[in-house]
Design an enzyme around this catalytic site. Structure first.
Site, mmCIF file in Angstrom:
data_model
loop_
_atom_site.group_PDB
_atom_site.id
_atom_site.type_symbol
_atom_site.label_atom_id
_atom_site.label_comp_id
_atom_site.label_asym_id
_atom_site.label_seq_id
_atom_site.Cartn_x
_atom_site.Cartn_y
_atom_site.Cartn_z
ATOM 1 N N GLU A 181 -1.281 73.747 -55.994
ATOM 2 C CA GLU A 181 -0.761 72.421 -55.647
ATOM 3 C C GLU A 181 -1.933 71.472 -55.793
ATOM 4 O OE1 GLU A 181 -0.234 69.307 -53.925
ATOM 5 O OE2 GLU A 181 0.246 70.269 -52.001
ATOM 6 N N TRP A 229 -8.391 69.646 -46.379
ATOM 7 C CA TRP A 229 -8.623 68.943 -45.115
ATOM 8 C C TRP A 229 -7.566 67.883 -44.833
ATOM 9 C CZ3 TRP A 229 -8.810 63.943 -46.442
ATOM 10 C CH2 TRP A 229 -9.279 63.628 -47.727
ATOM 11 N N ASN A 230 -6.779 67.475 -45.834
ATOM 12 C CA ASN A 230 -5.903 66.315 -45.578
ATOM 13 C C ASN A 230 -4.689 66.668 -44.725
ATOM 14 O OD1 ASN A 230 -4.728 67.706 -47.709
ATOM 15 N ND2 ASN A 230 -4.060 65.874 -48.784
ATOM 16 N N GLY A 262 -5.497 71.631 -53.546
ATOM 17 C CA GLY A 262 -6.750 70.879 -53.676
ATOM 18 C C GLY A 262 -6.799 70.162 -55.005
ATOM 19 N N LYS A 298 -9.036 80.696 -46.375
ATOM 20 C CA LYS A 298 -10.235 79.876 -46.206
ATOM 21 C C LYS A 298 -9.787 78.433 -46.008
ATOM 22 C CE LYS A 298 -14.088 77.637 -48.264
ATOM 23 N NZ LYS A 298 -13.504 76.380 -47.748
ATOM 24 N N PRO A 299 -9.886 77.918 -44.762
ATOM 25 C CA PRO A 299 -9.531 76.513 -44.549
ATOM 26 C C PRO A 299 -10.692 75.617 -44.987
ATOM 27 C CG PRO A 299 -10.233 77.509 -42.472
ATOM 28 C CD PRO A 299 -10.317 78.586 -43.528
ATOM 29 N N GLU A 341 -6.782 59.549 -59.295
ATOM 30 C CA GLU A 341 -6.183 59.638 -57.967
ATOM 31 C C GLU A 341 -7.112 58.882 -57.004
ATOM 32 O OE1 GLU A 341 -5.899 63.671 -56.526
ATOM 33 O OE2 GLU A 341 -3.959 63.243 -55.623
HETATM 34 C C1 SIN Z 1 2.713 66.716 -48.179
HETATM 35 O O1 SIN Z 1 2.952 67.864 -47.786
HETATM 36 O O2 SIN Z 1 3.508 65.803 -48.012
HETATM 37 C C2 SIN Z 1 1.438 66.377 -48.885
HETATM 38 C C3 SIN Z 1 0.622 67.534 -49.222
HETATM 39 C C4 SIN Z 1 -0.665 67.194 -49.929
HETATM 40 O O3 SIN Z 1 -1.115 66.087 -49.984
HETATM 41 O O4 SIN Z 1 -1.271 68.138 -50.449
#
Ligand code: SIN
Length: 487
Positions: free
Chosen positions: A258, A158-159, A236, A182-183, A389
């Site tokens: 990622e 979602w970010n 995620g 899947k978003p 985090e």
């Molecule tokens: C970004 O693309 O700069 C950040 C990506 C993320 O927070 O997953």
């Protein structure tokens, strides 16, 4: 302001399978809210196991034709998708601010950032070169070709409701793969709007399929268990990434993961103070601190510590907290109640462990999900806030004495996504850059993401790279061809 302010052809309340917009078989839906106001924006289908299987069927069926389309024609279709994204950038930005909360200046930036992957891979897909090797004997010839890996499953967060989709789908399509995506259920409208534009661009039925669902575990299991899915790309948390990694073992899928980060942002005594402060603000407070590459720990050397903290405080106090639709806002809400409760808990705990509050430190009156931009000093590497985090607008400052101590603190984490440091010394630039155990390093720079960069982490921050030519290779397999009997 509501969804009515967005071009209605982009507002879709259905998933997309085999070229059809469709509801969940059960009729179930997921409500989507504006985090700035709590207002319900709309609803999307809550799809499950059957719809996910149908989407894999569609992607498998479309694969033979799509992978046979000439790269130049695939490039034309991607370019057309890019042009449509740019044409609708303002609507896509508004939609994203409505469902995700980040201010318009950031969502406008994200739409361009997301589109840049579509443009880049439209170009890069034409350059999927093979190799010819020097054969070991005179009667042989040896070469390799690059082929699409097959059906790709993509799970996005979602970010970055737009850019994390294009960063996966564009290289997959350019390589000749088909996709089941899947978003996040928190931000499905941005994904569905991209789907609508892909359809308008002429990307054939079944090439991109979208499943909206709140049943992440069930959908993830179908995607990982199905042997027709040859690659999984996930952005995620490290926790979920490890789960998907394990689940993908049975079918030996290729993975791009990622995952989480714990980025150190190091300011050495010889840093340009203005540049370091500006870099820290953008790196820490971008998207209200909700990116995997946000500065999570700000390490400042003794000699510059107090001057840095004073200037950083001034800059942070100038951030304008408010609804992202208001053009003056520079810091929006966090995504949901669980997020703000976690952030508030971490700030309280850090203070109980001995950290001092410089500014902020509490929820902000702009709304239930707003947290005041916060600086804490006197933080140590042992505190929870330095080990987890944060994913919120909180900057913990750790003081250090010398390079060796800074590097030891920076590397003392299972994560290895992004790191940053500021110095004017060219020797230090090389030594520190080489010593940091991270996939990406910003040097005198607080923002490092763009389409030409190989974005990705080491250690528990993930596998593979997105963006750059490597991002295309990650959707392809190398096939070695050995030709004998040459006379
Ligand atoms: C970004 O693309 O700069 C950040 C990506 C993320 O927070 O997953």
């Amino acid at each position: 302001m509501s969804m009515n302010s967005v071009n209605s052809k982009l507002v879709k309340d259905a998933g997309h399978i085999a070229g059809e917009w469709c509801q969940a078989d059960s009729g179930a839906t997921i409500a989507v809210y504006n985090p700035a106001t709590g207002e319900q924006l709309g609803q999307v289908p809550d799809m499950g196991i059957n719809e996910t299987r149908a989407a894999i069927d569609a992607a498998s069926k479309a694969l033979a034709n799509w992978s046979a389309v000439a790269p130049k024609e695939r490039a034309r279709l991607l370019r057309c998708w890019f042009d449509l994204i740019i044409e609708h950038k303002e609507d896509l930005a508004r939609l994203m601010t409505l469902e995700q909360g980040k201010p318009l200046f950031e969502t406008r930036g994200e739409v361009l950032y997301g589109a840049s992957y579509v443009e880049w891979y439209a170009e890069e897909g034409k350059r999927a070169y093979g190799k010819v090797f020097a054969a070991p004997t005179a009667d042989k010839r040896a070469l390799s070709i690059q082929q699409p890996i097959g059906v790709v499953a993509a799970i996005t967060p979602w970010n970055f409701p737009n850019a994390m989709i294009t960063r996966k789908v564009a290289p997959a399509l350019a390589a000749g793969c088909t996709v089941v995506l899947k978003p996040s259920e928190e931000t499905p409208f941005s994904a569905l709007a991209l789907m609508a534009l892909a359809e308008q661009a002429g990307i054939p039925a079944g090439v991109i399929n979208m499943i909206t669902s709140s049943q992440a575990a069930a959908v993830g299991k179908v995607l990982t268990d199905d042997s027709r899915v040859r690659k999984l790309s996930f952005t995620g948390s490290t926790r979920v990434g490890k789960l998907l990694y394990g689940q993908s073992a049975d079918t030996v899928k290729k993975l791009s993961l990622e995952l989480g980060g714990n980025a150190p942002f190091i300011v050495f005594d010889d840093a340009d103070l203005d540049a370091a402060v500006a870099g820290a603000v953008i790196s820490k407070f971008r998207n209200a601190g909700q990116t995997c590459v946000c500065a999570n720990r700000i390490l400042v050397q003794d000699g510059i510590h107090d001057a840095f903290v004073a200037r950083f405080k001034q800059a942070v106090e100038q951030l304008v907290v408010g609804n992202g639709l208001d053009d003056s806002s520079t810091l929006g809400p966090v995504i949901n109640q669980a997020a703000i409760d976690k952030i508030a808990g971490m700030v309280d705990k850090a203070q109980s462990e001995g950290a001092s509050l410089v500014t902020g430190g509490q929820r902000h009156p702009a709304g239930e999900l707003f947290f005041a931009p916060t600086i804490l000093t006197g933080v140590t590497q042992q505190m929870e806030i330095a080990r987890q985090e944060i994913f919120g607008p909180v900057a913990p400052v750790i003081r250090f004495k010398d390079d060796a101590e800074a590097i030891a603190i920076a590397n003392d984490t299972p994560y290895g996504l992004a790191a940053y440091f500021f110095t004017e010394s060219h020797s230090r630039i090389w030594k520190v850059a080489e010593a940091l155990e991270y996939g990406m390093v910003g040097i005198n720079e607080g923002i490092l993401s763009n389409e030409i960069a190989p974005f990705g982490g080491v250690k528990e921050s993930g596998l593979g790279r997105e963006g750059s030519s490597q991002g295309l290779e990650d959707y392809m397999e190398t096939k070695y061809l050995c030709m004998g009997g040459i006379r």
